[in-house]
Structure formats: C-alpha cells, structure tokens
Design an enzyme around this catalytic site. Sequence first.
Site, PDB file in Angstrom:
ATOM      1  CE  LYS A 112      -0.983  -4.657   3.386  1.00  0.00           C
ATOM      2  NZ  LYS A 112      -1.512  -5.210   2.560  1.00  0.00           N
ATOM      3  CE1 TYR A 143      -3.378  -0.270   4.508  1.00  0.00           C
ATOM      4  CE2 TYR A 143      -3.854  -2.009   5.103  1.00  0.00           C
ATOM      5  CZ  TYR A 143      -3.505  -1.246   3.922  1.00  0.00           C
ATOM      6  OH  TYR A 143      -3.786  -1.374   2.427  1.00  0.00           O
ATOM      7  CG  PHE A 157     -13.355  12.001   7.084  1.00  0.00           C
ATOM      8  CD1 PHE A 157     -13.551  10.472   6.850  1.00  0.00           C
ATOM      9  CD2 PHE A 157     -14.737  12.296   8.695  1.00  0.00           C
ATOM     10  CE1 PHE A 157     -14.293   9.809   7.270  1.00  0.00           C
ATOM     11  CE2 PHE A 157     -15.668  11.287   8.880  1.00  0.00           C
ATOM     12  CZ  PHE A 157     -15.444  10.089   8.734  1.00  0.00           C
ATOM     13  CB  SER A 212      -1.018   0.227   1.376  1.00  0.00           C
ATOM     14  OG  SER A 212      -1.724   1.557   1.319  1.00  0.00           O
TER      15      SER A 212
HETATM   16  C1  WQD Z   1     -10.288   8.874   1.118  1.00  0.00           C
HETATM   17  C2  WQD Z   1     -10.003  10.125   1.449  1.00  0.00           C
HETATM   18  C3  WQD Z   1     -10.645  10.213   3.637  1.00  0.00           C
HETATM   19  C4  WQD Z   1     -13.825   7.978   3.832  1.00  0.00           C
HETATM   20  C5  WQD Z   1      -6.986   3.918   1.230  1.00  0.00           C
HETATM   21  C6  WQD Z   1      -7.565   1.812   1.466  1.00  0.00           C
HETATM   22  C7  WQD Z   1      -6.482   1.034   2.130  1.00  0.00           C
HETATM   23  C8  WQD Z   1      -5.335   2.222   0.903  1.00  0.00           C
HETATM   24  C9  WQD Z   1      -5.115   3.219   0.990  1.00  0.00           C
HETATM   25  C10 WQD Z   1      -4.114   0.053  -0.570  1.00  0.00           C
HETATM   26  C11 WQD Z   1      -9.483  10.515   2.939  1.00  0.00           C
HETATM   27  C12 WQD Z   1     -12.097  10.440   2.817  1.00  0.00           C
HETATM   28  C13 WQD Z   1     -13.531   8.720   3.643  1.00  0.00           C
HETATM   29  C14 WQD Z   1     -15.269   8.648   4.181  1.00  0.00           C
HETATM   30  C15 WQD Z   1     -14.314  10.833   3.867  1.00  0.00           C
HETATM   31  N1  WQD Z   1      -5.121   0.907  -0.131  1.00  0.00           N
HETATM   32  N2  WQD Z   1     -13.203  10.364   3.027  1.00  0.00           N
HETATM   33  N3  WQD Z   1     -15.944  10.759   4.100  1.00  0.00           N
HETATM   34  O1  WQD Z   1      -7.728   6.581   4.057  1.00  0.00           O
HETATM   35  O2  WQD Z   1      -7.095   6.829   1.580  1.00  0.00           O
HETATM   36  O3  WQD Z   1      -6.838   4.612   1.729  1.00  0.00           O
HETATM   37  O4  WQD Z   1      -6.392   3.618   0.417  1.00  0.00           O
HETATM   38  O5  WQD Z   1      -3.814  -0.681   0.613  1.00  0.00           O
HETATM   39  O6  WQD Z   1      -6.443   0.252   1.892  1.00  0.00           O
HETATM   40  O7  WQD Z   1      -8.521   2.163   2.695  1.00  0.00           O
HETATM   41  O8  WQD Z   1      -8.665   5.437   1.261  1.00  0.00           O
HETATM   42  O9  WQD Z   1     -11.861   5.511   1.033  1.00  0.00           O
HETATM   43  O10 WQD Z   1     -11.054   6.085   2.986  1.00  0.00           O
HETATM   44  O11 WQD Z   1      -9.666   7.816   2.159  1.00  0.00           O
HETATM   45  O12 WQD Z   1     -14.337  11.904   3.680  1.00  0.00           O
HETATM   46  O13 WQD Z   1     -16.666   8.374   4.498  1.00  0.00           O
HETATM   47  O14 WQD Z   1     -11.578  10.223   1.416  1.00  0.00           O
HETATM   48  O15 WQD Z   1     -10.747  11.408   4.260  1.00  0.00           O
HETATM   49  O16 WQD Z   1      -9.862  11.773   2.873  1.00  0.00           O
HETATM   50  P1  WQD Z   1      -7.278   6.302   2.492  1.00  0.00           P
HETATM   51  P2  WQD Z   1     -10.289   5.689   1.866  1.00  0.00           P
END
Ligand code: WQD
Length: 345
Positions: free
Chosen positions: A156, A152, A221, A127
Amino acid sequence: MNKKILVTGGTGYIGSHTVVELQNKGFDVIIIDNLSNSKIEVLDGIEKITGKRPEFECIDLCDESQLSLFFKKHSGISSVIHFAAYKAVGESVQDPLKYYSNNLISLINLLNQMKIHAIKGIIFSSSCTVYGQPDKLPVSENSPIQLANSPYGNTKQISEEIIRDTITAKQLENCISLRYFNPIGAHSSALIGELPLGVPNNLVPFITQTAIGIRDQLMVFGNEYNTPDGTCIRDYINVTDLAKAHVIAVERLLKKITKKNFEVFNLGTGTGVSVMEIIKTFEKVSQQSLNYKIVQRREGDVEQIWADTCYANKELGWITEISLKDTILSSWKWEQCLRTKHTRF
Ligand code: WQD
C-alpha cells in the site's frame, strides 16, 4: 457529470458495498474482478438491493493484454475506484511475493491503461497499515508513514508512491487515497457481506464462523500487549459507512473540488476497540457465548491503532453513522443467511 465509474475488485467485500452506494446515487458502474477472492453471485445480491445489475467482466488486472482489450471495448469511463488487491496482513507475511506481484503489477497495468485512455482520476483503496505502529495515537493523515509491519502494508505504501510519481509526471491528474482502518459488518439487507474463501484471516468473520459452527474455536492472537485488556486495539468501521465515503470521494474528484492532486483521508470511527471487546460485543448481540482461546501473537500485527477522523469528517462532510453493536449484528445476520439454503454462495 459523466457518471460511468470503473470499480476494480467490485465483487469483493468493500467493492460490492461501494457499488451498491454508487448505484444508489445514480452512478453507472462497471466492475472488473478476477473472482480470486469473491464469487460472481455477489452480482445477484447487488441487483436485489439496488434493482440494477452492474456490468461485469472477469479480468485479472495482472493480464495486461486482457486489460487493454477491456479499455478498448469500454469507452467513456470517467474515473476508477481501485480495490482489486490481496489484503490479509497475516497471509502477506507468509507469502510476500504473492502480495508484491499481484498488488503492484495490477496497479501499474491499470495506471498505464488510464494514461492511454486519458482517464484522469483514481480513488485508491489504501490502508492504515501504512502507518505501521504509530508512536502517537490517534493517527492523522500527517502521521509519519513508518516501516510497514507487513508486506501487505508495504504494497500500500509503494502503491501510493507509484501513484504520486505518476501524477508528478503528469501521466495522471488526481488521486484520492482512502486509508481504511478495519472494515467489518455487512449490508443491512444481509444480501451481501464479507465472503472469505477458505479460512478467514480477519477477526470478525472468524468469530461468526466459529459461532455458527464452521470453525471449532477462535484463536485470540496474544493478550499480553500493552493495552487495557492485553489484546490488540483496532478502529473497526462499518463497511457501508466506508462505502459511502467512496461515493463522496468520487464526486469530489469529478467535480474537481480536490484541494491537492494527491489527497489522503483516514477512514475510521475514531474509536479504538480491543479484540476482547469485539468478542464481548458479539456475545451480547448474538446472545451466545463464543468458544475462544488465547494463543501466541501473530507475526505482523501492530499493537494498537485508531484514526483521528477530523480531517475526513470536515473535508468530506462524512462521518460514520452505524454503531459497533449494529455492525457486529449485521455480520452475524449475514453469516446466518449465508448458511441457510436460499443463499447460493
Ligand atoms: C484484527 C485483530 C489480530 C484474527 C485488517 C485488514 C487489512 C487492513 C487493516 C484495510 C488483530 C486479531 C484476528 C483471528 C485474532 N484493512 N485476530 N484472531 O490485521 O488489523 O488487518 O485491517 O486495508 O486489510 O486485514 O485485521 O481482522 O486480521 O485482525 O486474534 O483469528 O484481531 O491479531 O489484533 P488486521 P484482522
């Protein structure tokens, strides 16, 4: 070339799409999954797409005796693609021990069995979170590994170190570690896709569930980050594009054309997109407005990250092909199919 591949976590989101692409390329796939974050019906979707139902065993990789029996029963496995792990950044901050025990013990058990059965190569699902908040963007494979922003991401980083040390000790021959950015979208057939059990942690499934009425409102967020529109930036990559990179990587391993015994590739589109841009793109493709509100930042989030994809493009001969618009549309199509009567999920 022996084309029998073990895919751990193969009924999961990225795993199931990779199984489809492996079968499309004539690989003989066997899946191990404990169904903690997926459903057995995913096998039906894979079979409908490829015409071939992969072999499947419901096994928890943390159960060493179960796993040992599996490897005794299934000889002739040429290599392993290891997806099985928990992967929600936000959740890992709330429950770190769940992530450390599951993600690390499962890997260690798997590597032990590979050593016993002389299975020489592994494709590891890593990741971009190993880069933490990069000082310089875009992020290349040589960008420094920084203190992970979440347990998490830390699992990794530790997993990659465990694999490196195992190779150094000559208890494993090769690893290709694929560092994903943000996988989104669903198969074009809308027969498989992201299937978050419970409240989705990730942005896109939360958007589609809000739009279809399962969730009341999307919480964004934070919008005071140091980015053009104040919301976080990520590199959102189509899951089928990502799956195809795994097929290329496993062929690279089996043909022994790797350049080093531990190779790393960043798998992204090379373009950063903000949360608000994702929302606007969704509203455009779905032709409906989304109910969302801005709330406080989420613990563990990095501000912005996107990939330098030159190395993967050149070395793997792989590039993403599906546009963000079509990817978001595929998520929306999948969500709508999920909620109609004929899909038994
Ligand atoms: C993306 C953006 C949140 C939900 C993911 C995978 C992780 C890794 C990396 C592979 C962020 C915002 C989210 C919500 C929001 N991939 N958000 N409201 O955290 O980048 O991690 O990619 O390994 O496994 O989880 O992805 O989709 O949770 O968040 O505003 O209800 O969307 O703050 O900026 P993240 P995400």
